[in-house]
Design a protein around this motif. Structure first.
Motif, PDB file in Angstrom:
ATOM      1  N   PRO A 381       0.820  -1.208   0.000  1.00 38.63           N
ATOM      2  CA  PRO A 381       0.000   0.000   0.000  1.00 38.63           C
ATOM      3  C   PRO A 381       0.857   1.262   0.000  1.00 38.63           C
ATOM      4  N   GLY A 459      -7.076   6.201  -2.789  1.00 40.80           N
ATOM      5  CA  GLY A 459      -6.517   6.216  -1.444  1.00 40.80           C
ATOM      6  C   GLY A 459      -7.339   5.375  -0.479  1.00 40.80           C
ATOM      7  N   ALA A 460      -8.632   5.319  -0.717  1.00 39.76           N
ATOM      8  CA  ALA A 460      -9.514   4.612   0.205  1.00 39.76           C
ATOM      9  C   ALA A 460      -9.216   3.115   0.272  1.00 39.76           C
ATOM     10  N   GLY A 462      -6.111   1.988  -0.213  1.00 38.50           N
ATOM     11  CA  GLY A 462      -4.706   1.834   0.162  1.00 38.50           C
ATOM     12  C   GLY A 462      -3.743   2.370  -0.861  1.00 38.50           C
ATOM     13  N   GLY A 464      -2.731   5.450  -1.229  1.00 34.86           N
ATOM     14  CA  GLY A 464      -2.082   6.700  -0.859  1.00 34.86           C
ATOM     15  C   GLY A 464      -2.937   7.909  -1.161  1.00 34.86           C
ATOM     16  N   ALA A 468      -6.807   7.983   1.726  1.00 30.37           N
ATOM     17  CA  ALA A 468      -6.405   7.105   2.822  1.00 30.37           C
ATOM     18  C   ALA A 468      -6.811   7.696   4.163  1.00 30.37           C
ATOM     19  N   GLN A 472      -9.994   6.800   6.970  1.00 32.37           N
ATOM     20  CA  GLN A 472      -9.666   6.573   8.376  1.00 32.37           C
ATOM     21  C   GLN A 472     -10.521   7.459   9.290  1.00 32.37           C
TER      22      GLN A 472
END
Lengths: 508, 267
Positions: A381, A459-460, A462, A464, A468, A472
């Motif tokens: 990731p 990003g969701a 993994g 970047g 991401a 979270q």
């Protein structure tokens, strides 16, 4: 339009009768498209209804009798209701088909508006059931989303996104548990300009545990006298037993606070609260008792979530930029071999053309999100995985757009350059390239724009970038921070959208 | 006017869709001649010219040029033959977004190393020649303009300059003035005539308007449905009869004005 040739001319009543099999009457009279339409619609609607009915039945039989179906989020009665409504429309559509077959046997039928309306409504009803659409629930539970949505839409409250550093103004007394025989506990020396505490008694027991009679043991009552504090500024009681972190004392849900008088003095009594003493401890546990005044110093600062979002959005922009750049470099040569007008010269080049086209279509039909999941398996990731995923998709997408703009160029200059005795490479450099530069620039910028938007999603999973941290924060319910990230994305996308539109305008 | 520069023998072209564009066409052009081909749209004029430099593949026949049969050559030999045959087009076929000077330089590509074109390098001598060619057609001051910033007449002059860069032995002109105002038509054809008279350049030109034909042609060939239906000298074309006219342009064609100012209305 003339009526088509009949396959079998039955009298109207009979023609209607055979249409118990949907569409058969229309088929016999030669209205083939109409027949296919009616048959596929009616048959699939019946099929779907049967499946939903079966689903409802399974739901009843597999549940243990102890479970009340009303407790489930989607009781099987709902499915049953939907299915019944859908059946009504399916039957209406079917009956209309029979009537239509009767009409077809006489003369040219009118457009199948009514019948199609029945069948489409029936299909949408089944669809609502399959996708578990529940508008009532959406309305009923609107309260779950409204406060969060308002946090996301407007995260810019000063007290939420600004903070100031705090300076501690501590008076400290030492206390120990249990009491020892070796005299009073040594207290720290008062320092000039710092507050200090007097404590009595200087040892005892914390609360907690059970006495032999079963009652909860009360802790020792401790009295503190404070001196040299800043007058009239609230102070907090904090306890710091050795080997565990300091904590604020809370009684009846309220923190224990005290306000020193005009001379900076106070007296405070409290019952020593419960805290865990490690079982390995031998002898007395020293406890630091602190009364702390705090003061905000310095200018207001933005919270760290803001800076995190900023870093992440920069990462996202560059992720998209790198993917676009790599995609560009690889898509340009590929687009030339995927342009029919350049590759139609012989069977070998034409084969290459078809293979490259096939490759691009396959790659393009797989979403970047899927490529990201694959890239994560490959390089782990992080933003590099995101770059790989977007690059792969960009090559295919740009390759197709580029090759189409090559295919649509003016052939005249190519003919003219060939006529001068130029070879293929020279012809491409002098006649093709100048013509395709503007569309290439335009498509590339447009693609960067798309890549920025896609990289927020990548990003969701993994890949970047800002996606991401966004995911979270959604998971831990920090909607103020979600709002900050969403705003960053919106601002960047808006600016890029505007900029790319302007640049493309200028180049085309 | 002596030995033939170009000799066409039994040239035929049938397109993939079955259209017979050229049927057994034979003729020759002598050095320094201004030969004009006339005929309706679709009579095969463009196909004939494009067969000569193999932009179109002939189906059968021979094209003798400088001792070789163009219809048979391939690869490098074909390119070195093409560079000796200049061509100008009805739609000019300039690269519109490129500079005028770049368009002219592209006429010399057949002489340059192909790898130089990738990095965009042009030898200084070639650049100088290109300026000279532009001077020759009278638009040297437009060298740095984009091609599409020029008027139609100026663009066709760029087209001529590009053809001159090939140092050609013959110039093929496919309806060079059909997209231009009649006034400009004369000025463009005057350039071709000047090349022909002063530099002895052989010109093979297809034209629409009879009055232009009468003014510029040394010799005329009439094409109809891919066959040669008329052949005449300068003197013949001045006195073309109605019968001959109809032979070329068909029964419905009307001669406007007639005589020297004769034009034609397409049927």
């Amino acid at each position: 339009m003339k009526p088509p040739r009949s396959l079998l001319s039955l009298p109207p009543i009979l023609n209607a009768f055979v249409s118990l099999i949907p569409g058969l009457g229309q088929l016999l009279r030669g209205y083939i498209t109409r027949a296919i339409l009616i048959f596929s619609f009616v048959a699939s609607l019946y099929g779907l209804v049967l499946w939903r009915l079966d689903d409802a039945k399974i739901a009843v039989t597999v549940l243990p009798p102890s479970i009340d179906t009303a407790d489930l989020s989607r009781p099987q009665e709902t499915t049953l209701t939907y299915a019944v409504v859908a059946i009504i429309f399916a039957v209406l559509g079917h009956l209309w088909g029979i009537f239509d077959a009767y009409v077809c046997a006489g003369h040219k039928p009118s457009p199948p508006r009514l019948g199609m309306t029945f069948l489409i409504i029936g299909t949408l009803v089944v669809g609502s059931d399959i996708t578990e659409i529940n508008i009532a629930k959406a309305v009923r539970e609107i309260d779950d989303i409204v406060p969060r949505l308002s946090q996301i839409l407007w995260p810019w409250n000063p007290e939420k996104i600004l903070y100031r550093d705090k300076e501690n103004f501590d008076g400290v007394a030492l206390w120990e548990t249990p009491c020892q025989e070796d005299g009073p506990v040594e207290q720290p020396e008062p320092v000039e300009g710092q507050p200090y505490l007097e404590i009595a008694p200087d040892c005892g027991d914390p609360s907690g545990g059970r006495l032999p009679n079963g009652r909860r043991r009360e802790g020792t009552e401790v009295t503190l006298k404070g001196y040299n504090y800043r007058p009239n500024e609230q102070a907090e009681l904090i306890i710091n037993p050795a080997s565990i972190p300091e904590f604020r004392v809370v009684v009846d849900g309220e923190r224990v606070r005290v306000t020193p008088d005009d001379n900076g003095q106070f007296e405070l009594s409290f019952v020593m609260p419960n805290f865990t003493i490690p079982s390995t401890t031998v002898g007395a546990v020293p406890v630091r008792i602190i009364v702390r005044q705090q003061k905000e110093i310095g200018s207001p600062k933005l919270v760290k979530e803001f800076w995190l979002s900023l870093e992440a959005i920069i990462e996202t922009i560059f992720l998209a930029l790198m993917a676009t750049a790599f995609g560009l470099i690889l898509a340009v040569p590929m687009s030339f071999v995927a342009a029919r007008n350049l590759m139609a010269t012989n069977i070998i080049t034409l084969t290459i053309y078809y293979l490259v086209r096939l490759f691009m279509n396959v790659v393009r039909s797989i979403e970047p999100l899927i490529w990201a999941l694959i890239a994560i398996v490959w390089v782990g990731p992080g933003p590099f995985a995101g770059v790989i995923a977007l690059t792969i998709h960009t090559i295919a997408a740009l390759g197709k757009l580029y090759s189409e703009s090559i295919e649509s160029i003016d052939d005249g200059p190519i003919e003219a350059i060939q006529a001068t005795g130029a070879d293929r490479l020279q012809t491409i450099m002098y006649a093709v390239v100048p013509q395709v530069v503007p569309p290439f620039v335009s498509f590339t910028i447009y693609r960067w724009d798309i890549n920025v938007r896609m990289s927020t999603i990548i990003g969701a999973v993994g890949g970047g970038g800002i996606g991401a941290i966004l995911v979270q924060w959604i998971r831990i319910g920090d909607y103020d921070s979600v709002g900050i990230a969403v705003w960053m994305i919106a601002i960047v996308v808006t600016i890029l959208d505007y900029a790319s539109a302007r640049i493309r305008e200028r180049y085309v | 006017m002596d030995a033939p520069v170009l000799r066409i023998e039994n040239l035929s072209k049938t397109y993939e869709d079955g259209t017979q564009a050229l049927v057994d066409v034979s003729f020759e052009i002598r050095k320094g001649e201004f030969l004009v081909i006339i005929g309706l749209s679709g009579s095969g004029k463009s196909t004939l010219l494009r067969c000569i430099n193999r932009l179109v593949e002939p189906t059968s026949g021979h094209i003798w040029f400088d001792g070789i049969d163009i219809a048979q050559v391939k690869g490098t030999k074909l390119r070195s033959t093409r560079r000796q045959i200049g061509m100008i087009f009805q739609q000019f076929n300039l690269v519109k977004r490129s500079k005028v000077i770049t368009n002219v330089i592209s006429g010399r590509l057949g002489y340059l190393n192909p790898l130089w074109s990738v990095v965009g390098y042009v030898p200084p001598q070639v650049r100088q020649d290109a300026f000279q060619a532009l001077q020759q057609v009278g638009i040297a001051e437009k060298a740095q303009n984009r091609a599409d910033a020029l008027s139609g007449g100026q663009q066709q002059r760029v087209g001529i300059a590009r053809a001159l860069m090939q140092k050609p032995k013959i110039i093929l002109a496919d309806e060079p003035v059909a997209s231009l105002d009649p006034v400009l038509a004369y000025s463009i054809l005057d350039y071709l005539e000047k090349l022909n008279r002063e530099h002895g350049m052989t010109v093979l030109c297809s034209l629409h308007y009879l009055d232009l034909v009468q003014r510029y042609a040394d010799r005329v060939i009439g094409l109809r449905d891919g066959k040669i239906v008329y052949e005449g000298s300068k003197a013949d074309i001045q006195n073309i009869t109605d019968t001959q006219f109809r032979q070329i342009y068909g029964e419905e064609a009307q001669r406007l004005g007639g005589g020297l100012t004769g034009g034609l209305q397409k049927g």
